[in-house]
Design a protein around this motif. Structure first.
Motif, PDB file in Angstrom:
ATOM      1  N   GLN A 196       0.727  -1.225  -0.037  1.00 50.40           N
ATOM      2  CA  GLN A 196       0.130   0.028   0.145  1.00 50.40           C
ATOM      3  C   GLN A 196       1.027   1.193   0.178  1.00 50.40           C
ATOM      4  N   ILE A 197       0.626   2.022  -0.992  1.00 52.97           N
ATOM      5  CA  ILE A 197       1.302   3.418  -0.931  1.00 52.97           C
ATOM      6  C   ILE A 197       0.717   4.319  -0.234  1.00 52.97           C
ATOM      7  N   SER A 198       1.177   5.145   0.678  1.00 50.66           N
ATOM      8  CA  SER A 198       0.786   6.106   1.387  1.00 50.66           C
ATOM      9  C   SER A 198       1.446   7.504   0.961  1.00 50.66           C
ATOM     10  N   SER A 199       2.409   7.361   0.533  1.00 46.48           N
ATOM     11  CA  SER A 199       3.259   8.839   0.178  1.00 46.48           C
ATOM     12  C   SER A 199       4.381   8.308  -1.034  1.00 46.48           C
ATOM     13  N   ILE A 200       4.471   9.471  -2.024  1.00 47.95           N
ATOM     14  CA  ILE A 200       5.750   9.079  -2.816  1.00 47.95           C
ATOM     15  C   ILE A 200       6.981   8.813  -2.010  1.00 47.95           C
ATOM     16  N   LYS A 201       7.307   9.319  -0.788  1.00 49.38           N
ATOM     17  CA  LYS A 201       8.445   9.152  -0.265  1.00 49.38           C
ATOM     18  C   LYS A 201       8.560   7.607   0.524  1.00 49.38           C
ATOM     19  N   SER A 202       7.261   7.117   0.723  1.00 48.59           N
ATOM     20  CA  SER A 202       7.591   5.862   1.299  1.00 48.59           C
ATOM     21  C   SER A 202       7.412   4.731  -0.065  1.00 48.59           C
ATOM     22  N   ALA A 203       7.173   5.307  -1.351  1.00 48.66           N
ATOM     23  CA  ALA A 203       7.198   4.357  -2.340  1.00 48.66           C
ATOM     24  C   ALA A 203       8.323   4.134  -3.015  1.00 48.66           C
ATOM     25  N   PHE A 204       9.159   5.457  -3.188  1.00 48.92           N
ATOM     26  CA  PHE A 204      10.290   5.359  -3.720  1.00 48.92           C
ATOM     27  C   PHE A 204      11.758   5.579  -3.038  1.00 48.92           C
ATOM     28  N   ASN A 205      12.508   4.660  -3.468  1.00 51.07           N
ATOM     29  CA  ASN A 205      14.135   4.959  -2.960  1.00 51.07           C
ATOM     30  C   ASN A 205      14.360   6.215  -3.743  1.00 51.07           C
ATOM     31  N   THR A 206      14.942   7.258  -3.282  1.00 49.04           N
ATOM     32  CA  THR A 206      15.387   8.454  -4.349  1.00 49.04           C
ATOM     33  C   THR A 206      16.882   8.637  -3.865  1.00 49.04           C
ATOM     34  N   VAL A 207      17.659   9.431  -4.963  1.00 54.79           N
ATOM     35  CA  VAL A 207      18.923   9.981  -4.762  1.00 54.79           C
ATOM     36  C   VAL A 207      18.984  11.192  -5.636  1.00 54.79           C
ATOM     37  N   LYS A 208      19.943  12.305  -5.004  1.00 56.34           N
ATOM     38  CA  LYS A 208      20.075  13.594  -5.874  1.00 56.34           C
ATOM     39  C   LYS A 208      21.188  13.311  -6.269  1.00 56.34           C
ATOM     40  N   ALA A 209      21.495  13.887  -7.869  1.00 50.12           N
ATOM     41  CA  ALA A 209      22.601  13.613  -8.419  1.00 50.12           C
ATOM     42  C   ALA A 209      23.072  14.827  -9.439  1.00 50.12           C
ATOM     43  N   THR A 210      24.040  14.809  -9.806  1.00 52.50           N
ATOM     44  CA  THR A 210      24.785  15.952 -10.914  1.00 52.50           C
ATOM     45  C   THR A 210      25.390  15.550 -11.833  1.00 52.50           C
ATOM     46  N   ASN A 211      24.888  15.936 -12.978  1.00 55.61           N
ATOM     47  CA  ASN A 211      25.306  15.604 -14.534  1.00 55.61           C
ATOM     48  C   ASN A 211      26.590  16.145 -14.753  1.00 55.61           C
ATOM     49  N   VAL A 212      27.582  15.228 -15.010  1.00 53.92           N
ATOM     50  CA  VAL A 212      28.954  15.853 -15.438  1.00 53.92           C
ATOM     51  C   VAL A 212      29.615  15.718 -16.915  1.00 53.92           C
ATOM     52  N   GLY A 213      28.561  14.740 -17.785  1.00 55.36           N
ATOM     53  CA  GLY A 213      28.813  14.566 -19.053  1.00 55.36           C
ATOM     54  C   GLY A 213      27.625  14.128 -19.808  1.00 55.36           C
ATOM     55  N   ILE A 214      27.500  14.295 -21.224  1.00 56.81           N
ATOM     56  CA  ILE A 214      26.667  13.829 -21.987  1.00 56.81           C
ATOM     57  C   ILE A 214      27.360  13.016 -23.137  1.00 56.81           C
ATOM     58  N   PHE A 215      26.701  11.988 -23.596  1.00 55.03           N
ATOM     59  CA  PHE A 215      27.138  11.137 -24.396  1.00 55.03           C
ATOM     60  C   PHE A 215      26.178  10.507 -25.514  1.00 55.03           C
ATOM     61  N   PHE A 216      26.795  10.474 -26.673  1.00 57.13           N
ATOM     62  CA  PHE A 216      25.672  10.050 -27.891  1.00 57.13           C
ATOM     63  C   PHE A 216      26.348   8.774 -28.278  1.00 57.13           C
ATOM     64  N   ILE A 217      25.788   7.740 -28.389  1.00 60.35           N
ATOM     65  CA  ILE A 217      26.169   6.388 -28.948  1.00 60.35           C
ATOM     66  C   ILE A 217      25.347   6.280 -30.094  1.00 60.35           C
ATOM     67  N   ASN A 218      24.205   6.050 -29.921  1.00 56.88           N
ATOM     68  CA  ASN A 218      23.063   5.965 -30.946  1.00 56.88           C
ATOM     69  C   ASN A 218      21.896   6.082 -30.232  1.00 56.88           C
ATOM     70  N   GLU A 219      20.600   6.527 -31.300  1.00 51.02           N
ATOM     71  CA  GLU A 219      19.420   7.047 -30.727  1.00 51.02           C
ATOM     72  C   GLU A 219      18.916   6.151 -29.630  1.00 51.02           C
ATOM     73  N   ASN A 220      18.745   4.976 -29.915  1.00 50.28           N
ATOM     74  CA  ASN A 220      18.147   4.291 -28.804  1.00 50.28           C
ATOM     75  C   ASN A 220      19.010   4.480 -27.541  1.00 50.28           C
ATOM     76  N   LEU A 221      20.214   4.153 -27.477  1.00 55.61           N
ATOM     77  CA  LEU A 221      20.940   4.221 -26.062  1.00 55.61           C
ATOM     78  C   LEU A 221      21.028   5.637 -25.727  1.00 55.61           C
ATOM     79  N   SER A 222      21.120   6.601 -26.343  1.00 55.84           N
ATOM     80  CA  SER A 222      21.217   7.965 -25.827  1.00 55.84           C
ATOM     81  C   SER A 222      19.876   8.589 -25.371  1.00 55.84           C
TER      82      SER A 222
END
Length: 404
Positions: free
Chosen positions: A176-202
């Motif tokens: 039973q989900i009572s709140s978003i906080k109790s339903a999900f594990n979460t972390v904050k992150a910082t983006n340091v790079g952007i890659f392009f391999i192909n459309e599907n992966l990217s």
């Protein structure tokens, strides 16, 4: 002397007194030439396009990959790690934790696959060469490297601290989900790079340190979803698979690069087969013209055939004349067609830029010359040519040659 072959060569080289028959013969020969050239060009183009497509997935695909036979993860013990390190066939390996997740940036969100990698990952695959902006991530941090499509859709920049990035993964066993906080594990992150391999992966992948994904999923220190291997040069892949399998438990499956992308390979091979069948149909239509031209030639040479019959040449040998003529026409036409196709492909590979066909302003359409394609084309042409010649030659009857 092989009389049927000699006469067949004469008929093939000489012109008929009837211009209509000459025209039909030329049309039949040109049809075989163009169909053969088209088949070779298309198969070479598809081979080049296949390699062009696979080269992008090969950038991020290891030589071998260990996956759980059932479930999402398995335990890689310290003893397993020590034994894998001692294998002569393995150059380096990387522990992987991969899971579907939700990523948000301010009001925007998207569904992605987060791939947690350890410090050896950039030695297993050449991922750093695919980074367009920024740099590769550091271990034991909350840094991300995102695909170009994800960064564009969520307006994520490199080291943009004004836009908070959150990653959410559903908690298991929540009835039973009572709140978003109790339903999900979460972390904050910082983006340091952007890659392009192909459309599907990217459009679907982000990379993170393995410690971040362990915390996000609440995994044990030695719990992983995969182990990726880079083998030493010249190593027999099957032997390496057997040795890695002997180290890991039977609950782990070892896959090579083809097996990892079995869906992609099946799709490309199916498309190759469909293209081959379509252009083989074009060849079949061209060989109908060969049948027609041979039948017209038989009618035109009725008087000559009657003379040969009266001289003692039997019906079987007379049939063989036109069988050989049709076969020679098919083989010669196929050879000329493949030669023309080969010239076009060589021009695409090595010719001047203004004569090449381009996908974009700077990218020439990829092509590749494969011996197997040459063999397939010659076998196809020979088989269809022999069949068409046989169909036409059986029209020779005693009634026809006696001019009754």
């Amino acid at each position: 002397m092989n009389v049927p072959l000699h006469i067949a060569q004469r008929y093939l080289r000489s012109k008929s007194s009837n211009n209509a028959i000459n025209f039909i013969t030329y049309i039949a020969l040109i049809g075989v030439i163009l169909a053969s050239a088209s088949l070779f060009v298309v198969l070479s183009g598809f081979a080049g396009l296949k390699d062009f497509t696979l080269q992008f997935t090969n950038v991020v695909d290891p030589d071998l990959k260990a996956l759980p036979a059932s479930g999402k993860s398995f335990i890689l013990s310290d003893h397993d790690i020590e034994r894998l390190t001692e294998l002569d066939e393995v150059a380096v390996f990387s522990k992987i934790i991969e899971e579907r997740a939700i990523i948000t940036s301010q009001e925007k969100k998207g569904l992605v696959t987060i791939k947690g990698v350890d410090g050896n990952f950039h030695d297993v695959v050449n991922i750093q060469s695919q980074i367009d902006n920024g740099r590769w991530l550091e271990q034991k941090s909350n840094q991300l490297v995102t695909g170009w499509g994800i960064a564009n859709n969520l307006s994520i920049g490199v080291l943009d601290f004004t836009r908070a990035i959150n990653i959410y993964v559903p908690k298991p066993n929540k009835k039973q989900i009572s709140s978003i906080k109790s339903a999900f594990n979460t972390v904050k992150a910082t983006n340091v790079g952007i890659f392009f391999i192909n459309e599907n992966l990217s459009d679907s992948y982000i990379y993170a340190p393995i410690s971040l994904t362990q915390d996000l999923l609440h995994y044990e220190p030695n719990q992983v979803t995969a182990v990726e291997f880079k083998l030493k040069n010249g190593v027999d892949q099957e032997i390496a698979k057997e040795k890695i399998q002997s180290v890991l438990s039977s609950n782990v499956v070892i896959k090579n690069r083809v097996q990892i992308n079995d869906g992609l390979y099946k799709m490309l091979n199916s498309e190759y087969l469909i293209v081959y069948l379509i252009f083989t149909l074009v060849l079949i239509i061209a060989f109908f013209n060969v049948v027609g031209s041979l039948i017209m030639m038989m009618l035109d040479k009725k008087q000559s055939l009657n003379t040969l019959f009266n001289l003692g040449v039997n019906i079987t040998d007379i049939r063989k004349i036109f069988f050989l003529q049709g076969s020679l026409m098919s083989i010669v036409g196929g050879f000329i067609g493949v030669l023309i196709g080969l010239m076009l492909i060589l021009n695409q590979l090595y010719g001047p830029d203004f004569l090449k066909v381009y996908i974009t302003a700077s990218l020439a359409y990829p092509v590749k010359i494969k011996i197997i394609n040459l063999i397939i084309i010659f076998v196809t042409i020979s088989s269809l040519g022999i069949l068409a010649s046989k169909i036409a030659s059986v029209r020779i009857t005693k009634k026809l040659v006696q001019n009754i």
